[in-house]
Design a protein around this motif. Structure first.
Motif, short mmCIF file in Angstrom:
data_model
loop_
_atom_site.label_atom_id
_atom_site.label_comp_id
_atom_site.label_asym_id
_atom_site.label_seq_id
_atom_site.Cartn_x
_atom_site.Cartn_y
_atom_site.Cartn_z
N ALA A 1 25.66 -11.38 -57.43
CA ALA A 1 24.68 -11.67 -56.37
C ALA A 1 24.32 -10.39 -55.63
CB ALA A 1 25.24 -12.71 -55.42
N ALA A 2 25.34 -9.55 -55.36
CA ALA A 2 25.09 -8.29 -54.65
C ALA A 2 24.21 -7.37 -55.50
CB ALA A 2 26.41 -7.61 -54.32
N GLY A 3 24.51 -7.28 -56.80
CA GLY A 3 23.71 -6.42 -57.66
C GLY A 3 22.29 -6.92 -57.79
N GLU A 4 22.12 -8.22 -57.95
CA GLU A 4 20.77 -8.79 -58.07
C GLU A 4 19.99 -8.66 -56.77
OE1 GLU A 4 21.78 -12.69 -59.37
OE2 GLU A 4 22.39 -12.02 -61.37
N LEU A 5 20.70 -8.72 -55.65
CA LEU A 5 20.04 -8.54 -54.36
C LEU A 5 19.53 -7.10 -54.23
CD1 LEU A 5 19.30 -9.79 -51.65
CD2 LEU A 5 21.58 -9.20 -50.82
N GLN A 6 20.35 -6.16 -54.66
CA GLN A 6 19.93 -4.76 -54.60
C GLN A 6 18.75 -4.50 -55.54
OE1 GLN A 6 21.05 -3.71 -51.95
NE2 GLN A 6 22.67 -2.19 -52.31
N LEU A 7 18.78 -5.11 -56.71
CA LEU A 7 17.65 -4.97 -57.63
C LEU A 7 16.37 -5.51 -57.02
CD1 LEU A 7 19.12 -5.89 -61.15
CD2 LEU A 7 18.20 -3.67 -60.42
N SER A 8 16.47 -6.64 -56.33
CA SER A 8 15.28 -7.23 -55.71
C SER A 8 14.71 -6.34 -54.62
CB SER A 8 15.63 -8.61 -55.13
OG SER A 8 16.47 -8.49 -53.99
N ARG A 9 15.56 -5.44 -54.09
CA ARG A 9 15.11 -4.50 -53.05
C ARG A 9 14.67 -3.17 -53.65
NH1 ARG A 9 20.27 -5.59 -49.00
NH2 ARG A 9 19.58 -7.62 -48.18
N GLY A 10 14.73 -3.06 -54.98
CA GLY A 10 14.33 -1.82 -55.64
C GLY A 10 15.38 -0.76 -55.64
N GLU A 11 16.64 -1.11 -55.37
CA GLU A 11 17.72 -0.13 -55.30
C GLU A 11 18.56 -0.24 -56.58
OE1 GLU A 11 19.77 -0.96 -51.70
OE2 GLU A 11 18.02 -0.57 -50.43
N ALA A 12 18.01 0.29 -57.68
CA ALA A 12 18.64 0.13 -58.99
C ALA A 12 19.99 0.84 -59.07
CB ALA A 12 17.70 0.66 -60.07
N GLY A 13 20.11 2.00 -58.45
CA GLY A 13 21.37 2.74 -58.49
C GLY A 13 22.51 1.95 -57.87
N GLU A 14 22.29 1.43 -56.68
CA GLU A 14 23.31 0.63 -56.00
C GLU A 14 23.59 -0.65 -56.77
OE1 GLU A 14 25.21 1.12 -53.22
OE2 GLU A 14 24.52 3.19 -53.47
N ALA A 15 22.54 -1.23 -57.31
CA ALA A 15 22.71 -2.49 -58.06
C ALA A 15 23.61 -2.28 -59.27
CB ALA A 15 21.35 -3.00 -58.50
N ARG A 16 23.47 -1.11 -59.94
CA ARG A 16 24.25 -0.85 -61.15
C ARG A 16 25.74 -0.82 -60.83
NH1 ARG A 16 22.05 3.53 -62.22
NH2 ARG A 16 20.30 2.66 -63.38
N ARG A 17 26.12 -0.31 -59.68
CA ARG A 17 27.53 -0.23 -59.31
C ARG A 17 28.15 -1.63 -59.24
NH1 ARG A 17 28.09 2.25 -53.82
NH2 ARG A 17 30.31 2.36 -54.37
N TYR A 18 27.44 -2.54 -58.61
CA TYR A 18 27.97 -3.90 -58.47
C TYR A 18 27.97 -4.64 -59.81
CZ TYR A 18 27.48 -3.22 -53.43
OH TYR A 18 27.59 -2.76 -52.14
N LEU A 19 26.90 -4.47 -60.57
CA LEU A 19 26.80 -5.19 -61.84
C LEU A 19 27.84 -4.70 -62.84
CD1 LEU A 19 22.91 -5.35 -62.17
CD2 LEU A 19 24.46 -7.16 -61.42
N GLN A 20 28.14 -3.42 -62.86
CA GLN A 20 29.16 -2.88 -63.75
C GLN A 20 30.54 -3.39 -63.34
OE1 GLN A 20 28.51 1.35 -63.48
NE2 GLN A 20 27.03 1.37 -65.19
N LEU A 21 30.78 -3.50 -62.06
CA LEU A 21 32.08 -3.98 -61.57
C LEU A 21 32.27 -5.46 -61.88
CD1 LEU A 21 34.56 -2.92 -60.07
CD2 LEU A 21 33.50 -3.67 -57.93
N ALA A 22 31.15 -6.22 -61.93
CA ALA A 22 31.25 -7.66 -62.22
C ALA A 22 31.67 -7.89 -63.67
CB ALA A 22 29.90 -8.33 -61.96
#
Length: 296
Positions: free
Chosen positions: A275-296
């Motif tokens: 959810a955190a990664g997808e939220l960051q993606l929706s805000r256009g913050e791909a770098g931050e999103a990748r950190r959460y998605l990789q950890l998931a």
């Protein structure tokens, strides 16, 4: 006119006259004719159960979604249909296995049982529906219509239309439907995900599917999302997909805080990190999103 009185029950008397006798005879005749017509129509006096039956191994994924499509179409034809229930053993042809399935499907008191088959043939893929009387396992009606992997809707519509009279329904109420094997495959995956309350994934899988079952499943997803048992992270993921997550959403802020703490060693559920990664993606913050998605 001479009137006569005669006792019917002790303490009760009724006035009889020729006019009343004629009226009573007419009413009795009308009732008898109506009852006879209803009996001849073959309309059951109770609910209809639907179960998946014969499917090739490579089309086994379509068992549950096809049965759901049949239930929806029968309801549209004004038939009282029981909710679905999974039956594990496949029924093949006429015989003890078929009668066992019919009996188990009618365990809740259904007046008729419809077995739905999907069969390969030289012409393509056939949709077959069989209607049984549960007490005797007698075949009351049947239809088998040819279709194709890309166009199963017309075959399903025609098969349902042919068995509806035996169930007391009306084929005139049916509208044309669209259905393909690809739709059934997506709906099969969505049904499994909904059962696990993976609502966001189920919603994403149904994207582009306009079948009647897909519409019903989206409604089921919305209803489950509103239940207290559904994790907040799942509601947030679903809201992101729909594009209706507010900027000040409290649950979203809490999820971001919990996800951020996971980098300090505090465990977080996979769906929270997603959810955190997808939220960051929706805000256009791909770098931050990748950190959460990789950890998931």
């Amino acid at each position: 006119i001479h009137r006569r009185s005669r006792p019917i029950f002790r303490g009760m008397r009724i006035e009889a006259s020729p006019a009343r006798a004629v009226a009573l005879a007419i009413a009795c005749t009308a009732f008898t004719l109506a009852s006879s017509a209803h009996a001849q129509s073959g309309a059951p006096a109770g609910r209809v159960a639907v179960a998946a039956a014969t499917f090739p191994a490579d089309l086994a994924f379509a068992r549950e979604p096809l049965a759901e499509h049949v239930r929806i179409r029968l309801r549209e034809g004004e038939t009282d249909v029981a909710p679905g229930a999974r039956v594990s053993e496949p029924a093949r042809g006429e015989g003890p296995q078929t009668c066992t399935r019919v009996s188990s499907s009618a365990a809740d008191g259904a007046a008729r049982v419809v077995l739905a088959d999907l069969r390969r043939s030289e012409r393509g893929i056939d949709v077959a529906l069989r209607v049984y009387e549960p007490r005797t396992c007698k075949l009351a009606s049947a239809a088998r219509i040819s279709g194709s992997g890309l166009e199963l809707g017309p075959a399903l519509d025609e098969a349902v239309a042919r068995i509806l009279p035996a169930l007391g329904g009306s084929a005139a109420l049916l509208a044309p439907s669209k259905l393909s094997l690809a739709d059934l495959a997506a709906e099969s995956r969505a049904l499994a995900l909904i059962g696990a309350r993976e609502l966001a994934r189920a919603f994403r899988i149904l994207d582009g599917d306009s079948s009647s079952l897909a519409i019903a499943l989206r409604g089921r997803i919305e209803a489950l999302a509103a239940e207290r048992e559904t994790p907040p992270a799942e509601r947030v993921r679903l809201a992101i997909l729909r594009g209706d997550l507010g900027s000040g959403d409290v649950a979203a802020r809490q999820i971001m805080m919990a996800a951020a703490r996971s980098f300090d060693g505090e465990p977080a559920e996979a769906r929270v990190l997603l959810a955190a990664g997808e939220l960051q993606l929706s805000r256009g913050e791909a770098g931050e999103a990748r950190r959460y998605l990789q950890l998931a």
